[in-house]
Design a protein around this motif. Structure first.
Motif, PDB file in Angstrom:
ATOM      1  N   PHE A   1       0.743  -1.406   0.134  1.00 58.05           N
ATOM      2  CA  PHE A   1       0.012   0.082   0.074  1.00 58.05           C
ATOM      3  C   PHE A   1       0.951   1.185   0.143  1.00 58.05           C
ATOM      4  O   PHE A   1       0.500   2.425  -0.667  1.00 58.05           O
ATOM      5  CB  PHE A   1      -1.040   0.020   1.302  1.00 58.05           C
ATOM      6  N   SER A   2       2.055   1.096   0.772  1.00 64.75           N
ATOM      7  CA  SER A   2       2.982   2.203   0.578  1.00 64.75           C
ATOM      8  C   SER A   2       3.346   2.432  -0.967  1.00 64.75           C
ATOM      9  O   SER A   2       3.536   3.916  -1.343  1.00 64.75           O
ATOM     10  CB  SER A   2       4.122   1.932   1.343  1.00 64.75           C
ATOM     11  N   ALA A   3       3.688   1.468  -1.643  1.00 62.38           N
ATOM     12  CA  ALA A   3       3.999   1.806  -3.013  1.00 62.38           C
ATOM     13  C   ALA A   3       2.893   2.300  -3.723  1.00 62.38           C
ATOM     14  O   ALA A   3       3.205   3.144  -4.860  1.00 62.38           O
ATOM     15  CB  ALA A   3       4.238   0.309  -3.654  1.00 62.38           C
ATOM     16  N   ALA A   4       1.624   1.621  -3.622  1.00 63.97           N
ATOM     17  CA  ALA A   4       0.589   2.520  -4.353  1.00 63.97           C
ATOM     18  C   ALA A   4       0.145   3.715  -4.027  1.00 63.97           C
ATOM     19  O   ALA A   4       0.271   4.603  -5.109  1.00 63.97           O
ATOM     20  CB  ALA A   4      -0.711   1.545  -4.080  1.00 63.97           C
ATOM     21  N   SER A   5       0.464   4.328  -3.012  1.00 65.57           N
ATOM     22  CA  SER A   5       0.188   5.832  -2.754  1.00 65.57           C
ATOM     23  C   SER A   5       1.528   6.391  -3.224  1.00 65.57           C
ATOM     24  O   SER A   5       1.272   7.730  -3.794  1.00 65.57           O
ATOM     25  CB  SER A   5       0.244   6.037  -1.120  1.00 65.57           C
TER      26      SER A   5
END
Length: 393
Positions: free
Chosen positions: A261-265
């Motif tokens: 989710f860090s990568a997605a944001s």
């Protein structure tokens, strides 16, 4: 035509891939071996204070990244970026892998110290090269890609580390061999930037002194956010084992879930920055992390922990590109290595301090309360960011 080195070279897919692969190594520095910690503690149970020293195996690199980055920033501003990056990547591969064969906990810690010094060189130099190669919107986009790629690398490496740790606690150390495959790319693909073009472009708008105000705020954000974030790789394996008797692969997958989710944001950072100020992004990031940590602290099911990790990871993914874009937009090339070296120092000093602060808290009050306190701190940071953003409008 020459502008910020050869534009054809810096826009090539191979150059971009080399920068992103080099940046991904910084994710592997500590958290990749996090799922191994319980088994490593059992292996060295006869060593005095093994519980404490094993946690330092995870976080010792952070202290020496913090120390080394102060010198790296000055060195690359004076002597150039590429040679130091190449040396750092080679040292990373050799020092990182040493834990797979060493039989003494003290010697493993020495290897982790050398690993930390190498990461100081990689993280500071790779980010400085991105800022040197690209400008304005392209820079914001690529720094978002850098943070996202680090997050995706974390998903792969942390998941793989968890599965390898189920085989043997030494196996995740072999993942560091990836650096030896990246080393030739650094040597033969990356061009040395022409930083005089950057200074000339900024002209009279370039600050004559080090930008202490903006750097100071950013460094405090980096320090506090990493103290809180590192509760996940350091303490989550023990928390999950305590709550659900989770094994190493489950812990690795949970930590990787946050990085996904860090990568997605981070991928969405350019679009978010086009609509919000730096302080607005800080506010959203801190509050997202706060809700995530509070959910983790009150969780009674593994699925609830994953929800909390998703929210925490979403907020974290916005922080790193926001700090990098803020700093690199405010300084000319002549200061860039030093200002990014300071950011790297603050970033990893927070990671090193985290278990020193969290271990007494968790021992006295429990890990659930520790995560709740972290959530409360993040709520306060979000409120401060909101107030500063309102004041500086």
């Amino acid at each position: 035509m020459t502008l910020r080195t050869d534009a054809l070279k810096t826009d090539s897919l191979l150059v971009k891939a080399t920068l992103l692969l080099s940046s991904s190594l910084t994710v592997m520095a500590g958290a990749t071996i996090a799922p191994s910690l319980p088994a490593m503690r059992d292996h060295f149970a006869a060593t005095p204070n093994a519980d404490y020293w094993v946690r330092l195996v995870l976080t010792a690199p952070a202290l020496f990244i913090a120390i080394g980055a102060l010198f790296v920033g000055t060195l690359i501003d004076r002597f150039g970026r590429k040679p130091l990056l190449a040396i750092a990547v080679l040292l990373y591969g050799l020092a990182g892998t040493s834990g797979a064969i060493l039989n003494d906990l003290g010697m493993i810690l020495v290897g982790r110290v050398l690993l930390g010094l190498s990461v100081a060189g990689i993280m500071t130099t790779a980010t400085a090269l991105i800022a040197d190669y690209y400008i304005e919107a392209a820079r914001a986009q690529f720094l978002g890609f850098q943070a996202a790629f680090m997050g995706l690398g974390g998903v792969v490496f942390l998941s793989l580390g968890g599965f390898l740790a189920d085989i043997n606690w030494r196996m995740p150390f072999l993942i560091y061999l990836l650096a030896l495959l990246i080393f030739p790319l650094v040597v033969f693909v990356l061009p040395e930037p022409d930083r005089t073009a950057d200074t000339q472009r900024l002209g009279d708008a370039a600050p004559a002194v080090f930008p202490w105000r903006i750097a100071g705020v950013t460094y405090v954000v980096a320090l506090l956010s990493q103290i809180v974030f590192y509760l996940i790789p350091v303490q989550l394996p023990f928390y999950l084992k305590q709550l659900f008797d989770a094994n190493a692969s489950q812990s690795g997958l949970a930590i990787a879930f946050a990085t996904l989710f860090s990568a997605a944001s981070a991928f969405a950072y350019k679009q978010i920055k086009a609509r919000l100020s730096f302080m607005g992004i800080y506010t959203i990031a801190f509050l997202s992390m706060a809700v995530g940590y509070l959910i983790i602290g009150f969780s009674t099911m593994y699925a609830m922990v994953l929800v909390g990790l998703a929210l925490a990871g979403t907020g974290l993914g916005l922080l790193m590109p926001n700090m990098n874009v803020c700093l690199t937009s405010a300084v000319p090339g002549s200061f860039r290595g030093r200002v990014l070296g300071g950011l790297t120092t603050a970033f990893f000093l927070g990671q090193f301090v985290s278990p020193i602060l969290s271990q007494p808290l968790s021992s006295a009050f429990g890990l659930d309360v520790t995560y709740r306190l972290a959530g409360g701190l993040l709520v306060g940071m979000g409120a401060i960011a909101l107030a500063l953003g309102w004041r500086w409008q």
